[in-house]
Design an enzyme around this catalytic site. Structure first.
Site, PDB file in Angstrom:
ATOM      1  N   TRP A  37      -8.452 -80.447  94.766  1.00 36.84           N
ATOM      2  CA  TRP A  37      -9.744 -79.904  94.300  1.00 36.84           C
ATOM      3  C   TRP A  37     -10.665 -81.036  93.930  1.00 36.84           C
ATOM      4  O   TRP A  37     -10.914 -81.896  94.799  1.00 36.84           O
ATOM      5  CB  TRP A  37      -9.544 -78.765  93.279  1.00 36.84           C
ATOM      6  N   ASP A  38     -11.187 -81.126  92.710  1.00 39.69           N
ATOM      7  CA  ASP A  38     -12.225 -82.127  92.380  1.00 39.69           C
ATOM      8  C   ASP A  38     -11.949 -83.490  93.022  1.00 39.69           C
ATOM      9  O   ASP A  38     -10.869 -84.054  92.824  1.00 39.69           O
ATOM     10  CB  ASP A  38     -12.286 -82.364  90.873  1.00 39.69           C
ATOM     11  N   SER A  44     -10.719 -84.743  85.846  1.00 37.78           N
ATOM     12  CA  SER A  44     -11.703 -85.456  86.661  1.00 37.78           C
ATOM     13  C   SER A  44     -12.368 -86.647  85.989  1.00 37.78           C
ATOM     14  O   SER A  44     -12.384 -86.771  84.773  1.00 37.78           O
ATOM     15  CB  SER A  44     -12.794 -84.499  87.103  1.00 37.78           C
ATOM     16  N   ARG A  82     -14.841 -83.576  78.870  1.00 42.38           N
ATOM     17  CA  ARG A  82     -14.194 -84.190  80.043  1.00 42.38           C
ATOM     18  C   ARG A  82     -15.202 -84.701  81.068  1.00 42.38           C
ATOM     19  O   ARG A  82     -16.399 -84.599  80.897  1.00 42.38           O
ATOM     20  CB  ARG A  82     -13.268 -83.182  80.724  1.00 42.38           C
ATOM     21  N   ASP A  83     -14.672 -85.232  82.167  1.00 43.92           N
ATOM     22  CA  ASP A  83     -15.388 -85.537  83.404  1.00 43.92           C
ATOM     23  C   ASP A  83     -16.403 -86.684  83.283  1.00 43.92           C
ATOM     24  O   ASP A  83     -17.601 -86.516  83.553  1.00 43.92           O
ATOM     25  CB  ASP A  83     -16.086 -84.282  83.960  1.00 43.92           C
ATOM     26  N   GLU A 107     -19.798 -78.775  83.984  1.00 44.87           N
ATOM     27  CA  GLU A 107     -18.717 -79.653  84.425  1.00 44.87           C
ATOM     28  C   GLU A 107     -19.217 -80.721  85.386  1.00 44.87           C
ATOM     29  O   GLU A 107     -20.216 -80.571  86.072  1.00 44.87           O
ATOM     30  CB  GLU A 107     -17.630 -78.816  85.119  1.00 44.87           C
TER      31      GLU A 107
HETATM   32  C1  FRU Z   1     -13.808 -78.648  87.771  1.00 40.74           C
HETATM   33  C2  FRU Z   1     -12.835 -78.894  86.651  1.00 40.74           C
HETATM   34  C3  FRU Z   1     -13.173 -80.128  85.871  1.00 40.74           C
HETATM   35  C4  FRU Z   1     -11.853 -80.545  85.290  1.00 40.74           C
HETATM   36  C5  FRU Z   1     -10.870 -80.114  86.352  1.00 40.74           C
HETATM   37  C6  FRU Z   1      -9.592 -79.601  85.783  1.00 40.74           C
HETATM   38  O1  FRU Z   1     -13.273 -77.947  88.819  1.00 40.74           O
HETATM   39  O2  FRU Z   1     -12.810 -77.771  85.821  1.00 40.74           O
HETATM   40  O3  FRU Z   1     -14.147 -79.904  84.876  1.00 40.74           O
HETATM   41  O4  FRU Z   1     -11.825 -81.920  85.049  1.00 40.74           O
HETATM   42  O5  FRU Z   1     -11.508 -79.131  87.125  1.00 40.74           O
HETATM   43  O6  FRU Z   1      -8.733 -79.174  86.784  1.00 40.74           O
HETATM   44  C1  FRU Z   2     -11.035 -71.719  84.576  1.00 46.58           C
HETATM   45  C2  FRU Z   2     -11.341 -72.977  83.847  1.00 46.58           C
HETATM   46  C3  FRU Z   2     -12.023 -74.012  84.713  1.00 46.58           C
HETATM   47  C4  FRU Z   2     -11.680 -75.254  83.976  1.00 46.58           C
HETATM   48  C5  FRU Z   2     -10.267 -75.006  83.620  1.00 46.58           C
HETATM   49  C6  FRU Z   2      -9.764 -75.823  82.526  1.00 46.58           C
HETATM   50  O1  FRU Z   2      -9.799 -71.706  85.157  1.00 46.58           O
HETATM   51  O2  FRU Z   2     -12.118 -72.676  82.718  1.00 46.58           O
HETATM   52  O3  FRU Z   2     -13.377 -73.865  84.896  1.00 46.58           O
HETATM   53  O4  FRU Z   2     -11.799 -76.343  84.772  1.00 46.58           O
HETATM   54  O5  FRU Z   2     -10.149 -73.626  83.412  1.00 46.58           O
HETATM   55  O6  FRU Z   2     -10.129 -75.360  81.266  1.00 46.58           O
END
Ligand code: FRU
Ligand code: FRU
Ligand code: FRU
Length: 492
Positions: free
Chosen positions: A75-76, A164, A245-246, A338
């Site tokens: 993913w990210d 991330s 985060r991020d 995010e």
């Molecule tokens: C975005 C996100 C980020 C986080 C990561 C966690 O998709 O929610 O904010 O760092 O995924 O899996």
């Molecule tokens: C939904 C969510 C995401 C976030 C993750 C971690 O699954 O809120 O947007 O990246 O959980 O808190």
């Protein structure tokens, strides 16, 4: 853009710049965010996109290829960048970092098992001459087991994950990897034994690239850079579901020699007593569509108080940082701002951040996608792009119907409602993202791989999808091209 439906006028934002250290936080107001609904066609029927085509990512086909050849969920993802967000190849290899997880997990379980992995591919090949899945080779995990857990004073965590961030390259192939180091303290039933502990962290390593591939060395130590402070950025004591985060670092030509970081935070109010004020609502005097503060505060919207944080480095090694006030808040608008990034074009500063549809506050609705804000400096009275709504690129979405969840998409949505997330805007307006779910109830496929890259044309406070890019607007899958090639010929 189409004629707007009835609704409130957006807040007036001047785009005026303030000093990075100033105590001015731009508001993404409810009046602004309600423009999303004003852009939506109330007559759009089941499975039709109700949002303007200019702001909608073309539909991703359900037979998308997988970039890791089904080795890992992906993913990210983020490229190797410099202080100006240029993307680098090194010795003929493009390199990206991605959150990855074991394919035996259900995709939605990934967050508590995430690790940072990396991919590489030969640089300089046009997208349409590459394999359909982008032609990346999975290089493996960045960190050895145990390295990222060491920074936590309480070692009794149930899960320890890497979330991330961003990667900065400097001379000699040194990489500063900024990321979110996270410890969870969960009970068997998934509830919190104590709040999770996300920290913005740095690890330094080196890239070794040649025509045969890419190896990383180092990344054997982690420096804890920032923990939420409870003054500007909400802590776990204030809200066990807080977001912090991020990290994304950059330099600002207006402040040479300084390094800044944006990151996702929440406004530092206790969850149960948080309130939003007139500035958060942002209605113009006498607007007949305005809500009252009392209405909004009683609606549950106060659980959604995302912000975008700013920090400044205190040393050249970027190992010491100080918080500055947030540059944007989205109080009573959305809970998750995010993966924020700063993007510069034609002397303007763009702040991009992603939001889910489901994390918008009560009374606000908008697609999963990337939202953009434009101003004259990194801290400014940011104006939400595109008719004041903020939407820069959303999934095909029908706001007349509920969305469901990525694991249970609503029957009435276009198949792309959850198609892409975690968008990152790259040089030239290219946008990469990952595929979450393609399809609707009864017929959908989960992603866990990168989506086709698309292109948006950014012009002042407006942007539009470039449908002449790639195939009807869809470029190559997982196409994250370098725009600067260091030593393209090959050896180190
Ligand atoms: C975005 C996100 C980020 C986080 C990561 C966690 O998709 O929610 O904010 O760092 O995924 O899996
Ligand atoms: C939904 C969510 C995401 C976030 C993750 C971690 O699954 O809120 O947007 O990246 O959980 O808190
Ligand atoms: C759920 C919720 C989520 C958000 C969190 C914020 O109760 O409102 O949408 O992530 O709490 O505290």
């Amino acid at each position: 853009l189409p004629d707007l439906q009835d609704g409130p006028e957006p807040t007036v934002h001047t785009q005026q710049a303030y000093a990075p250290e100033d105590d001015f936080t731009a508001k993404w107001t409810r009046a602004d965010a309600r423009q999303l609904k004003r852009l939506s066609d109330p007559t759009a029927g089941s499975k039709q996109n109700s949002m303007p085509a200019e702001l909608t990512m073309p539909a991703v086909p359900q037979d998308f290829p997988d970039m890791s050849n089904e080795e890992v969920w992906v993913w990210d993802s983020w490229p190797l960048t410099d202080e100006d967000a240029n993307q680098y190849s090194v010795n003929g290899q493009e390199i990206i970092f991605s959150l990855v997880a074991d394919r035996n997990l259900v995709f939605d379980e990934r967050h508590v098992f995430a690790k940072i992995g990396y991919f590489y591919r030969p640089a300089g090949i046009p997208a349409d001459e590459r394999p359909e899945n982008g032609g990346w080779t999975y290089g493996g995990l960045v960190f050895d087991e145990g390295v990222t857990g060491k920074i936590f004073p309480d070692q009794s965590y149930s899960h320890q994950t890497q979330w991330s961030g961003s990667a900065r390259i400097s001379k000699g192939g040194e990489i500063k990897l900024f990321f979110t180091d996270v410890a969870f303290y969960r009970n068997e039933d998934g509830s919190n034994r104590k709040p999770y502990d996300p920290r913005i962290a740095l690890s330094v390593g080196k890239v070794h690239a040649n025509k045969n591939g890419v190896k990383l060395t180092g990344f054997d130590e982690v420096t804890d850079l920032l923990q939420a402070d409870g003054t500007y950025y909400q802590t776990g004591a204030q809200n066990e579901f807080f977001n912090f985060r991020d990290p994304f670092t950059f330099e600002d030509p207006a402040h040479p020699g300084e390094t800044f970081m944006v990151f996702e935070g929440n406004s530092a109010m206790p969850r149960e007593s948080a309130t939003c004020n007139e500035e958060d609502l942002g209605y113009r005097e006498g607007d007949p569509f305005a809500e009252t503060i009392e209405q909004v505060n009683a609606s549950g919207a106060t659980y959604q108080i995302g912000n975008v944080g700013l920090a400044k480095a205190k040393n050249k090694e970027l190992t010491e940082w100080e918080f500055l006030p947030p540059i944007l808040s989205a109080n009573c608008v959305t809970d998750q701002t995010e993966r924020p990034q700063i993007y510069m074009k034609d002397g303007k500063y763009y702040l991009f951040t992603i939001s889910h549809r489901g994390t918008f506050a009560n009374g606000i609705d908008g697609p999963e996608g990337v939202y953009g804000f434009v101003g004259d400096g990194i801290r400014s009275d940011y104006q939400p792009m595109n008719a004041g709504s903020g939407l820069a690129l959303g999934n095909p979405t029908n706001l007349n119907f509920a969305g469901g969840q990525p694991f249970a998409p609503d029957f009435n949505q276009p198949i792309g409602h959850f198609q892409a997330y975690s968008h990152y805007v790259m040089p030239g307006g290219l946008v990469q993202s990952f595929i979450d779910t393609v399809g609707t109830e009864g017929d959908f496929r989960r992603g866990g791989t990168l989506a086709p890259t698309v292109k948006i044309d950014i012009d002042g406070a407006s942007s539009a999808v470039d449908y002449s890019y790639g195939d009807g607007g869809l470029g190559g899958y997982a196409d994250i091209p370098a725009n600067i090639n260091v030593n393209p010929g090959g050896n180190e």
